[in-house]
Design an enzyme around this catalytic site. Structure first.
Site, PDB file in Angstrom:
ATOM      1  N   LYS A  91      26.224  -3.278   0.479  1.00  0.00           N
ATOM      2  CA  LYS A  91      27.697  -3.279   0.617  1.00  0.00           C
ATOM      3  C   LYS A  91      28.115  -2.517   1.863  1.00  0.00           C
ATOM      4  O   LYS A  91      29.231  -1.990   1.942  1.00  0.00           O
ATOM      5  CB  LYS A  91      28.309  -2.609  -0.606  1.00  0.00           C
ATOM      6  CG  LYS A  91      27.977  -3.259  -1.921  1.00  0.00           C
ATOM      7  CD  LYS A  91      28.603  -2.447  -3.049  1.00  0.00           C
ATOM      8  CE  LYS A  91      27.815  -2.552  -4.323  1.00  0.00           C
ATOM      9  NZ  LYS A  91      28.114  -1.447  -5.246  1.00  0.00           N
TER      10      LYS A  91
ATOM     11  N   ARG B 265       0.796  -1.225   0.000  1.00  0.00           N
ATOM     12  CA  ARG B 265       0.000   0.000   0.000  1.00  0.00           C
ATOM     13  C   ARG B 265       0.829   1.275   0.000  1.00  0.00           C
ATOM     14  O   ARG B 265       0.598   2.183  -0.794  1.00  0.00           O
ATOM     15  CB  ARG B 265      -0.935   0.051   1.227  1.00  0.00           C
ATOM     16  CG  ARG B 265      -2.184  -0.753   1.089  1.00  0.00           C
ATOM     17  CD  ARG B 265      -2.509  -1.413   2.402  1.00  0.00           C
ATOM     18  NE  ARG B 265      -1.524  -2.433   2.650  1.00  0.00           N
ATOM     19  CZ  ARG B 265      -1.659  -3.700   2.243  1.00  0.00           C
ATOM     20  NH1 ARG B 265      -2.740  -4.069   1.649  1.00  0.00           N
ATOM     21  NH2 ARG B 265      -0.703  -4.589   2.450  1.00  0.00           N
ATOM     22  N   THR B 266       1.794   1.348   0.915  1.00  0.00           N
ATOM     23  CA  THR B 266       2.505   2.613   1.062  1.00  0.00           C
ATOM     24  C   THR B 266       3.294   2.925  -0.199  1.00  0.00           C
ATOM     25  O   THR B 266       3.223   4.026  -0.745  1.00  0.00           O
ATOM     26  CB  THR B 266       3.430   2.544   2.298  1.00  0.00           C
ATOM     27  OG1 THR B 266       2.658   2.046   3.394  1.00  0.00           O
ATOM     28  CG2 THR B 266       3.979   3.911   2.649  1.00  0.00           C
TER      29      THR B 266
ATOM     30  N   ARG C 110      11.348   3.494   3.664  1.00  0.00           N
ATOM     31  CA  ARG C 110      10.910   2.603   4.753  1.00  0.00           C
ATOM     32  C   ARG C 110      12.117   1.806   5.195  1.00  0.00           C
ATOM     33  O   ARG C 110      12.911   1.347   4.367  1.00  0.00           O
ATOM     34  CB  ARG C 110       9.807   1.671   4.262  1.00  0.00           C
ATOM     35  CG  ARG C 110       9.481   0.551   5.256  1.00  0.00           C
ATOM     36  CD  ARG C 110       8.288  -0.275   4.850  1.00  0.00           C
ATOM     37  NE  ARG C 110       7.046   0.480   5.002  1.00  0.00           N
ATOM     38  CZ  ARG C 110       5.833  -0.055   4.896  1.00  0.00           C
ATOM     39  NH1 ARG C 110       5.706  -1.352   4.651  1.00  0.00           N
ATOM     40  NH2 ARG C 110       4.743   0.686   5.040  1.00  0.00           N
TER      41      ARG C 110
ATOM     42  N   HIS D 123       4.695   5.352  11.812  1.00  0.00           N
ATOM     43  CA  HIS D 123       4.296   5.284  10.400  1.00  0.00           C
ATOM     44  C   HIS D 123       3.407   6.512  10.155  1.00  0.00           C
ATOM     45  O   HIS D 123       2.178   6.418  10.076  1.00  0.00           O
ATOM     46  CB  HIS D 123       3.533   3.981  10.160  1.00  0.00           C
ATOM     47  CG  HIS D 123       3.325   3.617   8.724  1.00  0.00           C
ATOM     48  ND1 HIS D 123       3.490   4.504   7.672  1.00  0.00           N
ATOM     49  CD2 HIS D 123       2.925   2.442   8.159  1.00  0.00           C
ATOM     50  CE1 HIS D 123       3.214   3.883   6.529  1.00  0.00           C
ATOM     51  NE2 HIS D 123       2.871   2.637   6.802  1.00  0.00           N
TER      52      HIS D 123
HETATM   53  N1   CP Z   1      -0.466  -0.182   5.770  1.00  0.00           N
HETATM   54  C1   CP Z   1       0.770  -0.404   5.253  1.00  0.00           C
HETATM   55  O1   CP Z   1       1.781   0.222   5.644  1.00  0.00           O
HETATM   56  O2   CP Z   1       0.798  -1.352   4.275  1.00  0.00           O
HETATM   57  P1   CP Z   1       2.101  -1.803   3.472  1.00  0.00           P
HETATM   58  O3   CP Z   1       3.044  -2.465   4.456  1.00  0.00           O
HETATM   59  O4   CP Z   1       1.599  -2.732   2.414  1.00  0.00           O
HETATM   60  O5   CP Z   1       2.734  -0.553   2.897  1.00  0.00           O
END
Ligand code: CP
Length: 307
Positions: A85, A55-56, A106, A133
């Site tokens: 590396k 999603r993100t 991320r 998040h």
């Molecule tokens: N909700 C969420 O962060 O989903 P993903 O891990 O698929 O990005």
């Protein structure tokens, strides 16, 4: 209104900025598919994922595409980039920031502040370890606002893996600091309970909260929103510990029906078994709508940070 240059925590938001982002996200929602936007033409996003995402990552990349911008992507960056590396986060981000206008990253380690400080361009956390998040919270708040008409004066239940759930930590912190008279109900077995650090944060803002060890014991009929989360297997060192709590917070049909008619059920997704698919037909279910709201929220955020 504060202009965001980095977003690594919900602490970077303020209520005025959130409301402005919601207004813009609503505009994008109302006009989606009707207007061709080119406001991010010649802007390039660097999309760096050191942990899996559906999603993100796709919503940020789709948001950039919708607004006329482009994306360069490293989706398994711990394998496919020079992080494999042992390049330092600082060097990697400093170099990457030469190639685009915004970085979205991320990581499974708590390194977002370090990474943001090394960037020459705006920087967004797309999820940091078990910590935070913030863009999930942006879309979660937008969902609550849209579906309940307000965020103040609500009772929000949060169920599942509250110890490892970065979406939970960010949502609880944002509700506490930006909204008034919000009450929280935490539901998890003791091994997965909300961390003391988050409770201390809530105490600073005099937030009323209660803790319950199962959905059966929780005051479901008092909730305006129930935010269910997955038990996150990937953070358990010993599979026996995971097996001991697996299936602990399943939203059975009778629990959903015990909620008020106007209550909503949310989930950041992905789900495993904590919301049986039969609940997808329940009038309270909003988790797939969250996905749509996530796209327009991230369009609003990219515009805010790049224009
Ligand atoms: N909700 C969420 O962060 O989903 P993903 O891990 O698929 O990005």
């Amino acid at each position: 209104m504060r202009k965001l240059r980095t977003l690594t925590s919900v602490d970077d938001f303020d209520r005025e900025t959130l409301e402005s982002l919601f207004d813009r996200a609503t505009y994008y929602l109302d006009n989606f598919g009707k207007v061709e936007w080119n406001i991010l033409r010649r802007k390039r996003m660097l999309s760096i994922y050191c942990q899996p995402s559906t999603r993100t990552r796709f919503s940020f990349e789709a948001a950039m595409d919708e607004l006329g911008g482009t994306t360069l992507n490293s989706q398994d960056a711990l394998i496919s980039s020079s992080f494999a590396k042992d390049e330092s986060i600082e060097d990697g981000i400093r170099v990457l920031s030469e190639y685009g206008h915004i970085i979205v990253m991320r990581h499974k380690l708590p390194i977002m502040r370090q990474a943001a400080d090394a960037s020459l361009v705006p920087f967004i956390s797309a999820g940091e370890a078990t910590k935070e998040h913030p863009t999930q919270t942006l879309l979660d708040l937008f969902t609550i606002e849209h579906e309940r008409g307000r965020i103040d004066d609500l009772t929000i239940g949060m169920a599942g893996d509250l110890v490892n759930g970065r979406t939970i930590h960010s949502l609880a912190k944002a509700l506490a600091q930006f909204y008034s008279n919000v009450r929280m109900v935490f539901i998890s077995p003791p091994q997965l309970s909300i961390p003391q650090e988050i409770k201390d944060f809530l105490d600073q803002y005099c937030i009323e909260y209660t803790e319950h060890s199962s959905l059966a014991e929780a005051p479901l009929n008092e909730m305006d929103c129930l935010y269910v989360t997955r038990i996150q297997k990937e953070w358990f060192e010993d599979d026996r510990d995971y097996q001991a709590v697996k299936g602990c917070c399943v939203l059975r049909q009778e629990y959903a029906e015990a909620m008020r008619d106007d209550a909503i059920v949310m989930h950041p997704l992905p789900r495993v078994d904590e919301i049986p698919t039969i609940i997808d037909q329940n009038k309270r279910a909003r988790y797939f709508l969250q996905v749509r709201y996530g796209l327009v929220s991230r369009m609003a955020l990219l515009e805010h940070m790049l224009i």
